[in-house]
Design a protein around this motif. Structure first.
Motif, mmCIF file in Angstrom:
data_model
loop_
_atom_site.group_PDB
_atom_site.id
_atom_site.type_symbol
_atom_site.label_atom_id
_atom_site.label_comp_id
_atom_site.label_asym_id
_atom_site.label_seq_id
_atom_site.Cartn_x
_atom_site.Cartn_y
_atom_site.Cartn_z
ATOM 1 N N SER A 345 -0.881 10.208 -64.586
ATOM 2 C CA SER A 345 0.230 11.149 -64.397
ATOM 3 C C SER A 345 1.172 10.710 -63.290
ATOM 4 O O SER A 345 2.329 11.113 -63.256
ATOM 5 C CB SER A 345 -0.327 12.547 -64.080
ATOM 6 O OG SER A 345 -1.099 12.504 -62.883
ATOM 7 N N ASP A 346 0.664 9.898 -62.348
ATOM 8 C CA ASP A 346 1.478 9.420 -61.224
ATOM 9 C C ASP A 346 0.995 8.019 -60.874
ATOM 10 O O ASP A 346 0.020 7.837 -60.152
ATOM 11 C CB ASP A 346 1.331 10.359 -60.024
ATOM 12 C CG ASP A 346 2.305 10.022 -58.896
ATOM 13 O OD1 ASP A 346 2.774 8.870 -58.842
ATOM 14 O OD2 ASP A 346 2.581 10.914 -58.072
ATOM 15 N N SER A 347 1.693 7.020 -61.406
ATOM 16 C CA SER A 347 1.257 5.636 -61.200
ATOM 17 C C SER A 347 1.470 5.179 -59.760
ATOM 18 O O SER A 347 0.766 4.288 -59.276
ATOM 19 C CB SER A 347 2.000 4.700 -62.160
ATOM 20 O OG SER A 347 3.405 4.807 -61.973
ATOM 21 N N LEU A 348 2.415 5.768 -59.062
ATOM 22 C CA LEU A 348 2.659 5.377 -57.672
ATOM 23 C C LEU A 348 1.555 5.881 -56.752
ATOM 24 O O LEU A 348 1.147 5.198 -55.816
ATOM 25 C CB LEU A 348 4.016 5.918 -57.209
ATOM 26 C CG LEU A 348 5.246 5.357 -57.937
ATOM 27 C CD1 LEU A 348 6.515 6.008 -57.407
ATOM 28 C CD2 LEU A 348 5.320 3.838 -57.768
ATOM 29 N N GLN A 349 1.058 7.097 -57.021
ATOM 30 C CA GLN A 349 0.011 7.685 -56.198
ATOM 31 C C GLN A 349 -1.393 7.442 -56.787
ATOM 32 O O GLN A 349 -2.388 7.924 -56.244
ATOM 33 C CB GLN A 349 0.242 9.191 -56.072
ATOM 34 C CG GLN A 349 1.548 9.569 -55.397
ATOM 35 C CD GLN A 349 1.584 9.125 -53.950
ATOM 36 O OE1 GLN A 349 0.569 9.176 -53.251
ATOM 37 N NE2 GLN A 349 2.745 8.668 -53.493
ATOM 38 N N ASN A 350 -1.451 6.686 -57.895
ATOM 39 C CA ASN A 350 -2.722 6.399 -58.570
ATOM 40 C C ASN A 350 -3.492 7.686 -58.893
ATOM 41 O O ASN A 350 -4.655 7.873 -58.529
ATOM 42 C CB ASN A 350 -3.607 5.486 -57.715
ATOM 43 C CG ASN A 350 -3.036 4.094 -57.576
ATOM 44 O OD1 ASN A 350 -2.272 3.641 -58.431
ATOM 45 N ND2 ASN A 350 -3.377 3.400 -56.499
ATOM 46 N N LYS A 351 -2.847 8.567 -59.641
ATOM 47 C CA LYS A 351 -3.466 9.816 -60.065
ATOM 48 C C LYS A 351 -3.450 9.898 -61.583
ATOM 49 O O LYS A 351 -2.527 9.413 -62.236
ATOM 50 C CB LYS A 351 -2.712 11.024 -59.490
ATOM 51 C CG LYS A 351 -2.829 11.170 -57.982
ATOM 52 C CD LYS A 351 -2.094 12.422 -57.504
ATOM 53 C CE LYS A 351 -2.253 12.599 -55.999
ATOM 54 N NZ LYS A 351 -1.574 13.829 -55.515
#
Length: 775
Positions: A345-351
């Motif tokens: 869901s959030d590749s920048l925050q690795n989620k």
């Protein structure tokens, strides 16, 4: 004795002649130039290996060779013989086809053996085990149309690990790998072993999965071996990440949202992939802890998912919680299919979001069962059961079961006065998927703990004798530590037995028998019971076991409070009914040894004792032990064995009733083999008996004493098991070898065996027909 010796010699000689004839007869079917392959032998030439090391290496190598020779038994090859004597069938059915291709076995010829291929297998396997200079050769030995291949292996010295390095860098994944090095399987001084290296890569992968590295894979790790930097026959290992490891594999992921679809349709699977329902685009929070339940029909209380799901928003991903959640959802018993998807869901925050796609079972079912049965106590009968099940009774995955049943058993022989039996009853059970208690119960098990409540009633009429009304109720808990260990605790387990319509005929028979009188006395039994079960029989192991221990404590606190002492005073009563007070323990231990895929040995030991005290001089009839029958000592009819050396033939001119005891010892052994698909056979031996704790003048020899070993009954027999997948029909024919109520020095019955005597067969051959295995 001399006569017997010559008889045995003739049998042995005949068997030897038959063996040679059968062995030779197989080769005469071979064509010109063909040779029957009898197997391979591996010789290891190495002076530095110990005898055990050579044996282990030899066994492992022989297991990898192909093909395997025709199966043999005592040096014979009966399957090959059946193949040879059967005519070639014209169709793929019929007796000849069955005999040749189902029972029989096609000959394995020397021409089927790729000796060069096997030589490569031997060398490669040896190298993988650290013998880097292994060389193999082979030779063929033939005689009388039979051939054996002998492989000679010269493995050289085995390489040992001199040092293990875990290459370091600044990445987060490497730091976590360094934290795992303390439990490495790669140890200096140990032999080089490729299988151990593969297991070490899987160990590192499992450890990283616990730290959020969801996309990591064992193949991302390489273990380099260098034998040039150390002294002779040593190797240095260097463990590192591959240079081409995908970036996604090195990222640590955490949970964003947890989304549950409890009404997912398995038919939405397309091309092997699950389609995420569109409702996910407009989520509404139905439960706390940031869990979203998409349930427009409101079929399930969201709280059940709070207890089943281990992931919460912000949690670092780990495989343990992943598997625990899936297992707990399955163990709820309300979902037929459970699927889990993680979507970034959030590749920048690795989620990523955790989706649980759950396909429910039919929430309600109605089943009608009609059963026919017979037993070794000379009864045949039928039973009709109507069962209703609701798997989501209060919308919280509670399982509610209600059943009504009726059954009758008709005497078809045996004791003249046994009479017929009619039973009818009903029971209800409610199983709640949590511990309902004033205390908090935390379980990290993959299995949901349960609170179980049950109520039941049974009406039993023994024609012309008496009627028993039995009421039961229980409240307790069931929980599993893991797949092997299970606990079952009933805080309260109540049984009330109320007799009615006791006839004058029965009273006449029971006039001089305290045991018969106790059968029709009012009984109130209440107290806690606890059982512990351990089993690993589900594992693919050669040796497995099963153990169940049960503890039953009745009326203990009440007896202490009231100061009950039946030996000195009248029994204390509750609502005008004497309550039972006793302690009972029973142990059931089973051991299974698997010889191969088709043969095994099963053994069982049962030991139990029930001790009455306080308000009771005797154990209630319904709580005593029984022996004999299809799941016990099969050479004796159900519930007719014992107690002790008491002779049941002396009872009231043949009046029949179940023999019961306070102590039970039993040992069973069974050799099992598969003959053909659904057809299995067994050879078995059973030994055991029951005894009383106290003297019973009307049953001499029934009390347990130091002579108990001489009172052990022994039986043996042969059985057929028809495995139809949905059920196993078992037929066991047994005969007694030792009868405990005969004179002490005349209890072994070998000299009385006479298969030609119809009277002996009627009195001694017992046929048990049952469903399922006895243990």
């Amino acid at each position: 004795m001399k006569k017997n010796y010559h008889t045995y010699f003739r049998y042995l000689f005949s068997f030897g002649v038959a063996s040679v004839a059968l062995s030779c007869s197989n080769t005469r079917y071979l064509k010109e130039g063909q040779m029957l392959y009898t197997g391979a032998k591996i010789k290891i030439e190495n002076d530095t290996l110990s005898k055990n090391e050579k044996k282990d290496l030899q066994t492992a190598l022989e297991a990898n060779l192909t093909p395997k020779p025709n199966s043999s038994f005592l040096g014979l090859r009966p399957k090959l013989y059946f193949y040879n004597i059967a005519k070639e069938p014209k169709k793929e059915k019929g007796f000849n086809y069955w005999l040749k291709y189902k029972v029989g076995e096609k000959p394995v010829l020397l021409g089927d053996v790729d000796r060069e291929f096997n030589k490569d297998i031997i060398e490669n396997y040896s190298e993988n085990k650290g013998y880097f200079n292994a060389k193999a050769t082979y030779d063929t030995v033939s005689k009388n149309k039979k051939a054996q291949v002998i492989y000679t292996l010269r493995p050289g010295a085995r390489y040992l690990i001199s040092n293990v390095k875990f290459q370091k860098d600044s990445s987060l994944v490497n730091q976590e790998i360094q934290n795992l090095t303390g439990k490495t399987l790669l140890k200096a001084g140990k032999p080089f072993d490729l299988d151990v290296i593969k297991t070490e890569r899987e160990r590192i992968d499992n450890g990283l999965k616990e730290k959020g590295f969801y996309y990591f894979h064992p193949d991302n790790i390489i273990v380099q071996a260098d034998s040039t930097v150390t002294k002779s026959h040593n190797v240095e290992l260097n463990v590192k990440l591959k240079d081409n490891t995908p970036d996604l594999s090195t990222q640590q992921f955490s949970i964003d949202k947890v989304i549950v679809f409890p009404n997912y349709n398995i038919q939405d699977v397309k091309n092997g992939k699950y389609k995420i329902p569109m409702e996910a685009d407009s989520l509404q929070k139905y439960a706390h802890e940031d869990i979203y339940v998409i349930d427009p029909q409101n079929k399930f209380k969201p709280k059940i998912f709070d207890r089943a799901l281990y992931f919460k928003k912000g949690d670092l991903y780990n495989r343990t919680n992943h598997n625990l959640t899936l297992n707990r959802l399955i163990s709820l018993g309300v979902f037929k299919f459970v699927k889990n998807e993680f979507i970034v869901s959030d590749s920048l925050q690795n989620k990523f979001d955790a989706y649980y796609l759950l396909t429910p079972r039919e929430l309600q079912s109605l089943r009608l069962e009609a059963l026919g049965r017979t037993n070794s106590a000379n009864y045949a009968g039928s039973e009709l059961n109507l069962n209703w099940t609701h798997r989501n009774f209060f919308r919280g995955a509670e399982q509610f079961k209600a059943s009504v049943y009726g059954a009758f058993d008709v005497q078809i022989g045996g004791p003249e006065n046994a009479k017929n039996i009619f039973r009818a009853g009903s029971n209800v059970q409610l199983s709640i998927p949590r511990i309902v208690a004033p205390f908090r119960f935390n379980s990290s098990s993959a299995f949901v703990p349960r609170t179980n409540i049950s109520l039941g009633y049974e009406f039993q009429n023994r024609t012309e004798y008496y009627t028993l009304n039995t009421f039961t109720g229980s409240f307790g808990y069931n929980w599993k530590e893991n797949a092997r260990k299970e606990h079952d605790l009933k805080i309260i387990d109540i049984t009330l037995v109320s007799p009615a319509n006791v006839t004058d005929l029965y009273k006449q028979y029971a006039q001089n028998s305290d045991a018969l009188q106790r059968v029709v006395q009012k009984q109130l039994i209440f107290g806690p019971t606890y059982s512990y079960t351990y089993t690993n029989t589900m594992l693919p192991k050669t040796n497995t076991m099963y153990y169940k221990g049960t503890l039953d404590l009745a009326g203990n606190i009440t007896g202490l409070v009231t100061g009950a002492n039946a030996k000195k005073d009248k029994e204390k009563e509750i609502f005008g009914i004497p309550f039972s007070q006793y302690a009972k323990i029973e142990n059931d231990f089973r051991f299974y040894h698997k010889f191969n895929e088709k043969t095994s040995l099963a053994t069982r030991f049962i030991g139990g004792i029930a001790y009455p005290y306080g308000n009771s001089e005797f154990i209630p009839f319904s709580k005593q032990f029984f022996s004999g029958g299809s799941n016990s000592v099969r050479a004796f009819r159900a519930r007719t064995l014992g107690p002790g050396s008491f002779d049941p033939r002396t009872i009231n001119d043949g009046f029949y009733f179940d023999q019961s005891g306070d102590i039970k010892l039993e040992l069973n052994a069974e050799y099992r083999a598969n003959l053909y698909k659904f057809l299995n056979v067994a050879l078995f031996a059973d030994a055991g008996n029951i005894w009383l704790v106290n003297d019973d003048p009307q049953r001499p020899g029934a009390k347990f004493s130091k002579e108990f070993l001489s009172e052990i009954a022994v039986g043996a027999g042969f059985g057929l098991r028809l495995d139809f997948s949905i059920l196993i029909l078992r037929l066991d024919l047994a005969m007694p070898l030792r009868i405990p109520y005969y004179e002490k020095n005349d209890r072994w019955a070998f000299d009385k065996i006479n298969f030609g005597d119809s009277n002996w067969r009627r009195d001694n051959l017992v046929l048990n027909i049952a469903i399922g295995y006895p243990f």
